[in-house]
Scaffold this motif. Structure first.
Motif, PDB file in Angstrom:
ATOM      1  N   ARG A   7       0.813  -1.208   0.000  1.00 31.37           N
ATOM      2  CA  ARG A   7       0.000   0.000   0.000  1.00 31.37           C
ATOM      3  C   ARG A   7       0.846   1.257   0.000  1.00 31.37           C
ATOM      4  N   HIS A   8       2.134   1.135   0.375  1.00 29.43           N
ATOM      5  CA  HIS A   8       2.996   2.297   0.397  1.00 29.43           C
ATOM      6  C   HIS A   8       3.763   2.491  -0.902  1.00 29.43           C
ATOM      7  N   ALA A   9       3.633   1.595  -1.857  1.00 33.07           N
ATOM      8  CA  ALA A   9       4.485   1.643  -3.048  1.00 33.07           C
ATOM      9  C   ALA A   9       4.341   2.948  -3.808  1.00 33.07           C
ATOM     10  N   ILE A  10       3.144   3.552  -3.768  1.00 36.24           N
ATOM     11  CA  ILE A  10       2.949   4.824  -4.456  1.00 36.24           C
ATOM     12  C   ILE A  10       3.874   5.897  -3.926  1.00 36.24           C
ATOM     13  N   GLY A  11       4.286   5.757  -2.666  1.00 35.43           N
ATOM     14  CA  GLY A  11       5.176   6.750  -2.082  1.00 35.43           C
ATOM     15  C   GLY A  11       6.486   6.821  -2.826  1.00 35.43           C
ATOM     16  N   GLN A 148      12.283   1.047   7.337  1.00 41.49           N
ATOM     17  CA  GLN A 148      12.681   0.080   6.314  1.00 41.49           C
ATOM     18  C   GLN A 148      11.444  -0.545   5.678  1.00 41.49           C
ATOM     19  N   ASP A 149      11.485  -0.684   4.366  1.00 38.93           N
ATOM     20  CA  ASP A 149      10.378  -1.330   3.665  1.00 38.93           C
ATOM     21  C   ASP A 149      10.858  -1.785   2.301  1.00 38.93           C
ATOM     22  N   ASP A 150      10.717  -3.079   2.016  1.00 42.88           N
ATOM     23  CA  ASP A 150      11.187  -3.621   0.741  1.00 42.88           C
ATOM     24  C   ASP A 150      10.357  -3.135  -0.441  1.00 42.88           C
ATOM     25  N   ASN A 151       9.088  -2.788  -0.188  1.00 41.06           N
ATOM     26  CA  ASN A 151       8.186  -2.430  -1.276  1.00 41.06           C
ATOM     27  C   ASN A 151       8.013  -0.927  -1.446  1.00 41.06           C
ATOM     28  N   ALA A 152       7.939  -0.197  -0.346  1.00 44.50           N
ATOM     29  CA  ALA A 152       7.592   1.214  -0.422  1.00 44.50           C
ATOM     30  C   ALA A 152       8.628   2.043  -1.157  1.00 44.50           C
ATOM     31  N   TYR A 153       9.879   1.613  -1.151  1.00 53.56           N
ATOM     32  CA  TYR A 153      10.926   2.376  -1.811  1.00 53.56           C
ATOM     33  C   TYR A 153      11.284   1.811  -3.183  1.00 53.56           C
ATOM     34  N   ALA A 154      10.500   0.865  -3.658  1.00 51.85           N
ATOM     35  CA  ALA A 154      10.799   0.257  -4.953  1.00 51.85           C
ATOM     36  C   ALA A 154      10.901   1.335  -6.025  1.00 51.85           C
ATOM     37  N   PHE A 184       8.341   7.741   2.502  1.00 52.81           N
ATOM     38  CA  PHE A 184       7.434   7.388   1.409  1.00 52.81           C
ATOM     39  C   PHE A 184       6.004   7.868   1.629  1.00 52.81           C
ATOM     40  N   ASP A 185       5.732   8.535   2.740  1.00 50.18           N
ATOM     41  CA  ASP A 185       4.394   9.104   2.943  1.00 50.18           C
ATOM     42  C   ASP A 185       4.125  10.157   1.868  1.00 50.18           C
ATOM     43  N   TRP A 186       2.966  10.128   1.228  1.00 48.80           N
ATOM     44  CA  TRP A 186       2.702  11.012   0.103  1.00 48.80           C
ATOM     45  C   TRP A 186       1.837  12.216   0.472  1.00 48.80           C
ATOM     46  N   SER A 187       1.723  12.528   1.756  1.00 47.74           N
ATOM     47  CA  SER A 187       1.023  13.742   2.156  1.00 47.74           C
ATOM     48  C   SER A 187       1.777  14.967   1.636  1.00 47.74           C
ATOM     49  N   ARG A 188       1.038  15.950   1.128  1.00 46.04           N
ATOM     50  CA  ARG A 188       1.629  17.171   0.606  1.00 46.04           C
ATOM     51  C   ARG A 188       0.886  18.361   1.229  1.00 46.04           C
ATOM     52  N   PRO A 189       1.318  18.865   2.391  1.00 44.82           N
ATOM     53  CA  PRO A 189       0.593  19.923   3.102  1.00 44.82           C
ATOM     54  C   PRO A 189       0.355  21.178   2.271  1.00 44.82           C
ATOM     55  N   ASP A 190       1.287  21.507   1.374  1.00 40.95           N
ATOM     56  CA  ASP A 190       1.153  22.720   0.558  1.00 40.95           C
ATOM     57  C   ASP A 190       0.543  22.454  -0.811  1.00 40.95           C
ATOM     58  N   GLY A 195       4.957  19.856  -5.510  1.00 42.97           N
ATOM     59  CA  GLY A 195       5.899  18.750  -5.503  1.00 42.97           C
ATOM     60  C   GLY A 195       6.125  18.206  -4.106  1.00 42.97           C
ATOM     61  N   GLY A 196       7.066  17.300  -3.988  1.00 41.68           N
ATOM     62  CA  GLY A 196       7.353  16.670  -2.709  1.00 41.68           C
ATOM     63  C   GLY A 196       8.096  15.367  -2.938  1.00 41.68           C
ATOM     64  N   GLY A 197       8.257  14.582  -1.863  1.00 38.20           N
ATOM     65  CA  GLY A 197       9.012  13.351  -1.993  1.00 38.20           C
ATOM     66  C   GLY A 197      10.443  13.617  -2.394  1.00 38.20           C
ATOM     67  N   ILE A 198      11.028  14.699  -1.878  1.00 40.10           N
ATOM     68  CA  ILE A 198      12.399  15.075  -2.227  1.00 40.10           C
ATOM     69  C   ILE A 198      13.324  14.530  -1.152  1.00 40.10           C
ATOM     70  N   TRP A 199      14.272  13.729  -1.563  1.00 35.03           N
ATOM     71  CA  TRP A 199      15.118  12.989  -0.636  1.00 35.03           C
ATOM     72  C   TRP A 199      16.599  13.225  -0.927  1.00 35.03           C
ATOM     73  N   LEU A 200      17.410  12.956   0.090  1.00 40.46           N
ATOM     74  CA  LEU A 200      18.814  12.599  -0.108  1.00 40.46           C
ATOM     75  C   LEU A 200      18.827  11.092  -0.322  1.00 40.46           C
TER      76      LEU A 200
END
Length: 244
Positions: A7-11, A148-154, A184-190, A195-200
């Protein structure tokens, strides 16, 4: 901390500020030489005291850094329209900042922007806190909360593709996201349009959709060193705008 589920894969599909399509990931896999030049050159000595101000960071940007922050990852972008950058870790000892490590890095494949939008392939210029981490691999000793999650960060790519290991380790950049949530949470307060999901995350040799990438050794170091008690931040942008 293990938080599983498809269910987290969309993240991960929304990671790096853009919906990933097969074959694109966060960039293209070509090698390059490390950038140089002061401030924050790769050749500078680790453990070097740099003064009471972060090198190459001007008054306007410095005012955005919380007074409580005692760790800063400064990402020096080569140019406004370049995907090449340098990430330098600084730690504050008393009133003095000390340079502790540096790595060649990449940012958005079209460079930088002060008004990031979904799909613009530019990294946002600014100062952002770092509170949450994770990845497909087990926790390497992170001080930040690690999800950690094998699927959410695919990465939505075949294992043999250049981006198969992009999300082995990630640190969420707190741009348009909920602190205390997994990267991987896809909440976007603004709003989604910002955009969002910006990572190192792990480097693949070229520009990204908006994330900042460093080599595996750099990610492991950051995960083990960045300490919530020291209120770490990332200060990021092209050198020209950082110094304003």
């Amino acid at each position: 901390m293990r938080r599983g589920g498809v269910r987290h894969a969309i993240g991960a599909a929304l990671a790096c500020g853009v919906l990933l399509a097969t074959g694109t990931g966060c960039g293209h896999g070509t090698e390059r030489k490390a950038p140089g030049g002061a401030p924050g050159a790769v050749s500078a000595s680790p453990g070097e005291a740099v003064g009471t101000r972060l090198p190459g960071v001007g008054d306007r940007m410095r005012e955005l850094i919380p007074a409580s922050a005692r760790q800063a990852v400064v990402v020096y972008g080569d140019r406004r329209d370049s995907p090449d950058s340098l990430a330098v870790l600084y730690e504050k000892r008393g009133p003095t900042w000390e340079r502790t490590a540096a790595w060649p890095a990449h940012n958005g494949r079209l460079g930088w922007t002060t008004d990031h939008r979904m799909d613009d392939e530019r990294s946002p210029v600014g100062v952002f806190t770092l509170t949450d981490a994770g990845g497909t691999l087990k926790d390497p000793g992170s001080r930040l909360e690690y999800w950690q999650d094998d699927n959410a960060y695919a990465s939505m790519l075949n294992p043999e593709e250049a981006h198969a290991h992009d999300f082995d380790y990630v640190i969420a950049i707190d741009y348009n996201r909920l602190k205390g949530a997994p990267p991987f949470d896809w909440s976007r307060p603004d709003g989604v349009e910002k955009g969002g999901g910006i990572w190192l995350h792990m480097d693949h040799g070229d520009g990204t959709s908006a994330c900042v990438t460093v080599p595996e050794a750099g990610m492991k170091t950051l995960l083990r060193v960045l300490d919530p008690a020291l209120y770490p931040v990332v200060v990021m942008g092209d050198r020209e705008r950082l110094k304003v």
